[in-house]
Motif scaffolding. Structure first.
Motif, PDB file in Angstrom:
ATOM      1  N   PRO A 134     -96.227  48.257  14.495  1.00 44.29           N
ATOM      2  CA  PRO A 134     -96.567  49.606  14.020  1.00 44.29           C
ATOM      3  C   PRO A 134     -98.041  49.753  13.680  1.00 44.29           C
ATOM      4  O   PRO A 134     -98.706  48.805  13.257  1.00 44.29           O
ATOM      5  CB  PRO A 134     -95.691  49.777  12.772  1.00 44.29           C
ATOM      6  N   HIS A 135     -98.543  50.959  13.871  1.00 46.64           N
ATOM      7  CA  HIS A 135     -99.893  51.318  13.428  1.00 46.64           C
ATOM      8  C   HIS A 135     -99.764  52.077  12.116  1.00 46.64           C
ATOM      9  O   HIS A 135     -98.956  52.996  11.990  1.00 46.64           O
ATOM     10  CB  HIS A 135    -100.594  52.199  14.469  1.00 46.64           C
ATOM     11  N   PHE A 136    -100.551  51.680  11.134  1.00 48.24           N
ATOM     12  CA  PHE A 136    -100.441  52.266   9.802  1.00 48.24           C
ATOM     13  C   PHE A 136    -101.642  53.164   9.518  1.00 48.24           C
ATOM     14  O   PHE A 136    -102.781  52.722   9.592  1.00 48.24           O
ATOM     15  CB  PHE A 136    -100.349  51.166   8.744  1.00 48.24           C
ATOM     16  N   GLU A 137    -101.363  54.402   9.170  1.00 50.12           N
ATOM     17  CA  GLU A 137    -102.436  55.324   8.801  1.00 50.12           C
ATOM     18  C   GLU A 137    -102.883  55.111   7.358  1.00 50.12           C
ATOM     19  O   GLU A 137    -104.015  55.450   7.004  1.00 50.12           O
ATOM     20  CB  GLU A 137    -101.975  56.770   8.988  1.00 50.12           C
ATOM     21  N   HIS A 138    -101.992  54.569   6.528  1.00 56.60           N
ATOM     22  CA  HIS A 138    -102.310  54.328   5.121  1.00 56.60           C
ATOM     23  C   HIS A 138    -102.382  52.819   4.855  1.00 56.60           C
ATOM     24  O   HIS A 138    -102.011  52.003   5.706  1.00 56.60           O
ATOM     25  CB  HIS A 138    -101.279  55.002   4.227  1.00 56.60           C
ATOM     26  N   ASN A 139    -102.847  52.471   3.680  1.00 56.85           N
ATOM     27  CA  ASN A 139    -103.069  51.075   3.318  1.00 56.85           C
ATOM     28  C   ASN A 139    -101.785  50.244   3.405  1.00 56.85           C
ATOM     29  O   ASN A 139    -100.684  50.759   3.211  1.00 56.85           O
ATOM     30  CB  ASN A 139    -103.643  50.985   1.905  1.00 56.85           C
ATOM     31  N   VAL A 140    -101.981  48.954   3.658  1.00 61.59           N
ATOM     32  CA  VAL A 140    -100.863  48.017   3.817  1.00 61.59           C
ATOM     33  C   VAL A 140    -100.916  46.943   2.731  1.00 61.59           C
ATOM     34  O   VAL A 140    -101.979  46.397   2.428  1.00 61.59           O
ATOM     35  CB  VAL A 140    -100.913  47.340   5.204  1.00 61.59           C
TER      36      VAL A 140
ATOM     37  N   LEU B  25     -97.003  43.215  -7.472  1.00 60.19           N
ATOM     38  CA  LEU B  25     -96.593  43.758  -6.181  1.00 60.19           C
ATOM     39  C   LEU B  25     -96.381  45.267  -6.267  1.00 60.19           C
ATOM     40  O   LEU B  25     -96.818  46.009  -5.383  1.00 60.19           O
ATOM     41  CB  LEU B  25     -95.319  43.067  -5.691  1.00 60.19           C
ATOM     42  N   SER B  26     -95.735  45.722  -7.325  1.00 57.96           N
ATOM     43  CA  SER B  26     -95.466  47.154  -7.479  1.00 57.96           C
ATOM     44  C   SER B  26     -96.759  47.958  -7.547  1.00 57.96           C
ATOM     45  O   SER B  26     -96.875  49.026  -6.941  1.00 57.96           O
ATOM     46  CB  SER B  26     -94.621  47.413  -8.720  1.00 57.96           C
ATOM     47  N   GLU B  27     -97.738  47.438  -8.284  1.00 52.46           N
ATOM     48  CA  GLU B  27     -99.013  48.154  -8.372  1.00 52.46           C
ATOM     49  C   GLU B  27     -99.709  48.190  -7.023  1.00 52.46           C
ATOM     50  O   GLU B  27    -100.265  49.220  -6.629  1.00 52.46           O
ATOM     51  CB  GLU B  27     -99.932  47.517  -9.407  1.00 52.46           C
ATOM     52  N   CYS B  28     -99.671  47.072  -6.314  1.00 58.06           N
ATOM     53  CA  CYS B  28    -100.295  47.049  -4.989  1.00 58.06           C
ATOM     54  C   CYS B  28     -99.622  48.047  -4.052  1.00 58.06           C
ATOM     55  O   CYS B  28    -100.291  48.703  -3.250  1.00 58.06           O
ATOM     56  CB  CYS B  28    -100.246  45.640  -4.399  1.00 58.06           C
ATOM     57  N   LEU B  29     -98.318  48.189  -4.169  1.00 56.13           N
ATOM     58  CA  LEU B  29     -97.600  49.127  -3.311  1.00 56.13           C
ATOM     59  C   LEU B  29     -97.926  50.585  -3.644  1.00 56.13           C
ATOM     60  O   LEU B  29     -97.801  51.456  -2.786  1.00 56.13           O
ATOM     61  CB  LEU B  29     -96.092  48.880  -3.390  1.00 56.13           C
ATOM     62  N   THR B  30     -98.347  50.852  -4.871  1.00 54.64           N
ATOM     63  CA  THR B  30     -98.792  52.207  -5.180  1.00 54.64           C
ATOM     64  C   THR B  30    -100.136  52.501  -4.517  1.00 54.64           C
ATOM     65  O   THR B  30    -100.440  53.655  -4.199  1.00 54.64           O
ATOM     66  CB  THR B  30     -98.930  52.436  -6.704  1.00 54.64           C
ATOM     67  N   LEU B  31    -100.926  51.456  -4.294  1.00 59.02           N
ATOM     68  CA  LEU B  31    -102.242  51.602  -3.674  1.00 59.02           C
ATOM     69  C   LEU B  31    -102.186  51.406  -2.165  1.00 59.02           C
ATOM     70  O   LEU B  31    -103.043  51.913  -1.435  1.00 59.02           O
ATOM     71  CB  LEU B  31    -103.214  50.582  -4.278  1.00 59.02           C
TER      72      LEU B  31
ATOM     73  N   GLU C 102    -113.944  41.355  10.226  1.00 55.81           N
ATOM     74  CA  GLU C 102    -113.946  42.801  10.467  1.00 55.81           C
ATOM     75  C   GLU C 102    -112.780  43.500   9.791  1.00 55.81           C
ATOM     76  O   GLU C 102    -112.755  44.739   9.681  1.00 55.81           O
ATOM     77  CB  GLU C 102    -113.898  43.072  11.979  1.00 55.81           C
ATOM     78  N   LYS C 103    -111.785  42.737   9.321  1.00 55.81           N
ATOM     79  CA  LYS C 103    -110.616  43.325   8.675  1.00 55.81           C
ATOM     80  C   LYS C 103    -110.923  43.670   7.210  1.00 55.81           C
ATOM     81  O   LYS C 103    -111.438  42.829   6.461  1.00 55.81           O
ATOM     82  CB  LYS C 103    -109.438  42.350   8.726  1.00 55.81           C
ATOM     83  N   PRO C 104    -110.593  44.880   6.766  1.00 57.70           N
ATOM     84  CA  PRO C 104    -110.834  45.281   5.370  1.00 57.70           C
ATOM     85  C   PRO C 104    -109.724  44.758   4.466  1.00 57.70           C
ATOM     86  O   PRO C 104    -108.851  45.508   4.022  1.00 57.70           O
ATOM     87  CB  PRO C 104    -110.834  46.807   5.460  1.00 57.70           C
ATOM     88  N   ALA C 105    -109.734  43.464   4.199  1.00 56.53           N
ATOM     89  CA  ALA C 105    -108.633  42.811   3.485  1.00 56.53           C
ATOM     90  C   ALA C 105    -109.085  42.288   2.125  1.00 56.53           C
ATOM     91  O   ALA C 105    -110.183  41.740   1.991  1.00 56.53           O
ATOM     92  CB  ALA C 105    -108.069  41.662   4.314  1.00 56.53           C
ATOM     93  N   ILE C 106    -108.219  42.462   1.133  1.00 53.42           N
ATOM     94  CA  ILE C 106    -108.465  41.953  -0.218  1.00 53.42           C
ATOM     95  C   ILE C 106    -107.285  41.090  -0.625  1.00 53.42           C
ATOM     96  O   ILE C 106    -106.135  41.555  -0.631  1.00 53.42           O
ATOM     97  CB  ILE C 106    -108.619  43.099  -1.240  1.00 53.42           C
ATOM     98  N   LEU C 107    -107.538  39.828  -0.959  1.00 53.99           N
ATOM     99  CA  LEU C 107    -106.496  38.978  -1.525  1.00 53.99           C
ATOM    100  C   LEU C 107    -106.372  39.302  -3.007  1.00 53.99           C
ATOM    101  O   LEU C 107    -107.377  39.354  -3.724  1.00 53.99           O
ATOM    102  CB  LEU C 107    -106.831  37.496  -1.331  1.00 53.99           C
ATOM    103  N   VAL C 108    -105.149  39.506  -3.466  1.00 44.89           N
ATOM    104  CA  VAL C 108    -104.899  39.927  -4.842  1.00 44.89           C
ATOM    105  C   VAL C 108    -104.069  38.869  -5.555  1.00 44.89           C
ATOM    106  O   VAL C 108    -102.911  38.622  -5.196  1.00 44.89           O
ATOM    107  CB  VAL C 108    -104.162  41.284  -4.882  1.00 44.89           C
TER     108      VAL C 108
END
Length: 220
Positions: free
Chosen positions: A5-11, A24-30, A122-128
């Motif tokens: 799938p292609h995601f238009e919103h954050n993953v 996890l719940s907070e990350c899913l809100t973002l 190049e990936k906009p990734a943040i480890l939390v």
């Protein structure tokens, strides 16, 4: 393999390490789209979430998770020379990717994740994690942070760093894993700029400024 799938919103990308349900719940809100890396599919279900996709070699996923999630959402990537995080990061395309369950567990697994951040810079990734967040500095960014915020720069390659707004200056600072590093700096101004001349510089910040980090990486 089914079409990914292609995601238009954050993953939110979930790993198999220790995961605080609140985190996890907070990350899913973002980042509301959930993707699980291999056996993290079971962990997602146990926490009440059904992933939109599961990526990995599938050697850790239970039969019950496969049945609950459905075959169409599984994307098998059997390459044993790469971690599931690395393979998932390659497949996921989204404005921002939050990696949860990849920090604070086995050190070798965690280091492999930092390696993937640099190789796929190049990936906009943040480890939390529970204490910190970490992302690769792929371009010049502007961060709005409280004065006194801990900010560390860790080179995974030989780079020249640039920055303003920090207590200990880093302008034209040559950094390398075998040389100068930049741990435990802090902000001396509410606006901080950071840049590097090439790939290889990681930014580490307290978990509490995740939203500011997302905002900085989202600016174009």
């Amino acid at each position: 393999m089914h079409h990914f799938p292609h995601f238009e919103h954050n993953v939110t990308l979930l790993g198999g390490g220790n995961v605080n349900p609140k985190n996890l719940s907070e990350c899913l809100t973002l980042a509301p789209n959930l993707v699980a890396a291999d056996g993290a599919a079971d962990q997602a279900l146990a926490l009440g979430h059904v992933p939109a996709a599961v990526v990995g070699d599938m050697d850790s996923v239970s039969v019950s998770a496969r049945e609950t999630i459905g075959a169409a959402r599984f994307h098998e990537t059997p390459d044993q020379n790469r971690t599931d995080f690395d393979k998932a990061l390659e497949l996921v395309k989204a404005p921002i990717i939050l990696g949860v369950g990849f920090m604070g567990g086995r050190l070798d697994h965690e280091l492999a994740c930092y390696n993937a951040l640099v190789r796929q810079h190049e990936k906009p990734a943040i480890l939390v994690g529970e204490v910190d967040i970490c992302f690769h500095l792929s371009r010049e960014i502007l961060l709005d942070l409280p004065v006194g915020t801990r900010l560390s720069l860790f080179p995974m390659a030989q780079v020249i760093a640039q920055g303003t707004g920090l207590v200990w200056p880093v302008e034209d600072l040559a950094m390398a894993p075998w040389g100068t590093i930049g741990t435990s700096n802090e902000t001396g101004s509410p606006r901080v700029t950071l840049a590097a001349d090439r790939a290889g510089l990681l930014v580490i910040l307290p978990r509490g400024v995740l939203r500011q980090a997302i905002a900085a990486l989202s600016r174009h």
